[in-house]
Write a protein that holds these residues in place. Structure first.
Motif, PDB file in Angstrom:
ATOM      1  N   PHE A   1       2.804   6.396 -13.201  1.00  0.00           N
ATOM      2  CA  PHE A   1       2.325   5.406 -12.239  1.00  0.00           C
ATOM      3  C   PHE A   1       3.136   4.132 -12.439  1.00  0.00           C
ATOM      4  O   PHE A   1       3.223   3.626 -13.560  1.00  0.00           O
ATOM      5  N   ALA A   2       3.740   3.613 -11.386  1.00  0.00           N
ATOM      6  CA  ALA A   2       4.575   2.408 -11.483  1.00  0.00           C
ATOM      7  C   ALA A   2       3.714   1.152 -11.437  1.00  0.00           C
ATOM      8  O   ALA A   2       2.879   0.991 -10.546  1.00  0.00           O
ATOM      9  N   ILE A   3       3.907   0.269 -12.398  1.00  0.00           N
ATOM     10  CA  ILE A   3       3.257  -1.039 -12.426  1.00  0.00           C
ATOM     11  C   ILE A   3       4.265  -2.006 -11.799  1.00  0.00           C
ATOM     12  O   ILE A   3       5.147  -2.527 -12.474  1.00  0.00           O
ATOM     13  N   LEU A   4       4.139  -2.218 -10.508  1.00  0.00           N
ATOM     14  CA  LEU A   4       5.109  -3.022  -9.761  1.00  0.00           C
ATOM     15  C   LEU A   4       4.645  -4.472  -9.641  1.00  0.00           C
ATOM     16  O   LEU A   4       3.444  -4.746  -9.624  1.00  0.00           O
TER      17      LEU A   4
ATOM     18  N   PRO B   1       7.581   7.351  -9.348  1.00  0.00           N
ATOM     19  CA  PRO B   1       6.362   6.618  -9.690  1.00  0.00           C
ATOM     20  C   PRO B   1       5.934   5.597  -8.635  1.00  0.00           C
ATOM     21  O   PRO B   1       4.740   5.369  -8.449  1.00  0.00           O
ATOM     22  N   ALA B   2       6.858   4.989  -7.915  1.00  0.00           N
ATOM     23  CA  ALA B   2       6.479   4.029  -6.877  1.00  0.00           C
ATOM     24  C   ALA B   2       5.739   4.726  -5.736  1.00  0.00           C
ATOM     25  O   ALA B   2       4.844   4.131  -5.126  1.00  0.00           O
ATOM     26  N   ASP B   3       6.079   5.979  -5.463  1.00  0.00           N
ATOM     27  CA  ASP B   3       5.342   6.747  -4.458  1.00  0.00           C
ATOM     28  C   ASP B   3       3.910   7.012  -4.916  1.00  0.00           C
ATOM     29  O   ASP B   3       2.989   7.046  -4.106  1.00  0.00           O
ATOM     30  N   ARG B   4       3.706   7.197  -6.212  1.00  0.00           N
ATOM     31  CA  ARG B   4       2.347   7.396  -6.722  1.00  0.00           C
ATOM     32  C   ARG B   4       1.517   6.131  -6.568  1.00  0.00           C
ATOM     33  O   ARG B   4       0.326   6.193  -6.271  1.00  0.00           O
ATOM     34  N   THR B   5       2.146   4.984  -6.765  1.00  0.00           N
ATOM     35  CA  THR B   5       1.452   3.714  -6.538  1.00  0.00           C
ATOM     36  C   THR B   5       1.116   3.567  -5.059  1.00  0.00           C
ATOM     37  O   THR B   5       0.019   3.127  -4.709  1.00  0.00           O
TER      38      THR B   5
END
Length: 177
Positions: free
Chosen positions: A22-25, A67-71
């Motif tokens: 999971f991306a923490i953006l 991971p950005a798609d999961r976010t």
């Protein structure tokens, strides 16, 4: 026609932290949390979720490219649950209360037994990562709810936009939080 993917897939190597997958953006927010801040005029993941929610809500399949798609998926599903709590007779002040309560209530994260998308997400590898993810998701949910209210009550403060409420029953990927 394929679904719309996150534009932040390129940034993952630069400034995104990854917990599990999971991306923490970075997000521009007024709420406290572990997210890195970004400038007020910069496009962030919350803006992207609000822009891609309606077109992506028609898709039952979604190829995850990072991971950005999961976010993005989590944000779209959370936005859908926010819309399900609102109806055409809710004014803006009541909507703020409802969505703040939803954002702050106890919620599960990837790896927890009650998390509905455990097949798509890896659990955090340590307790510190789990706390980081929980804090980020709380900040993320608060900011997404606040910006959603600003968009759907832009024209009138007494009732939400019918163009947003029309997507209440749509289920992205046939999933829900």
């Amino acid at each position: 026609m394929p679904a719309y993917h996150s534009t932040f897939l390129d940034q993952e190597s630069n400034d995104a932290r990854i917990v599990g997958n999971f991306a923490i953006l970075p997000i521009k927010t007024k709420f406290r949390g572990p997210s890195y801040p970004c400038s007020a005029d910069e496009y962030d993941i919350i803006d992207e979720i609000l822009d891609l929610f309606r077109p992506n809500s028609f898709f039952k399949n979604f190829e995850i490219k990072g991971p950005a798609d999961r976010t993005l998926i989590y944000g779209i599903l959370y936005l859908s649950s926010c819309l399900n709590l609102l109806n055409s007779r809710v004014d803006e002040s009541e909507a703020v209360k409802v969505l703040n309560n939803l954002a702050l209530e106890d919620f599960s994260i990837p790896g927890d037994l009650g998390f509905p998308l455990n097949s798509l997400y890896l659990p955090p590898s340590s307790r510190q990562e789990a706390d980081l993810l929980r804090g980020y998701l709380q900040q993320f949910r608060q900011e997404l709810g606040a910006r959603l209210i600003a968009r759907i009550y832009k024209d009138t403060k007494s009732s939400p936009s019918k163009y947003w409420l029309a997507f209440q029953r749509k289920k992205f990927m046939n999933k829900s939080l």
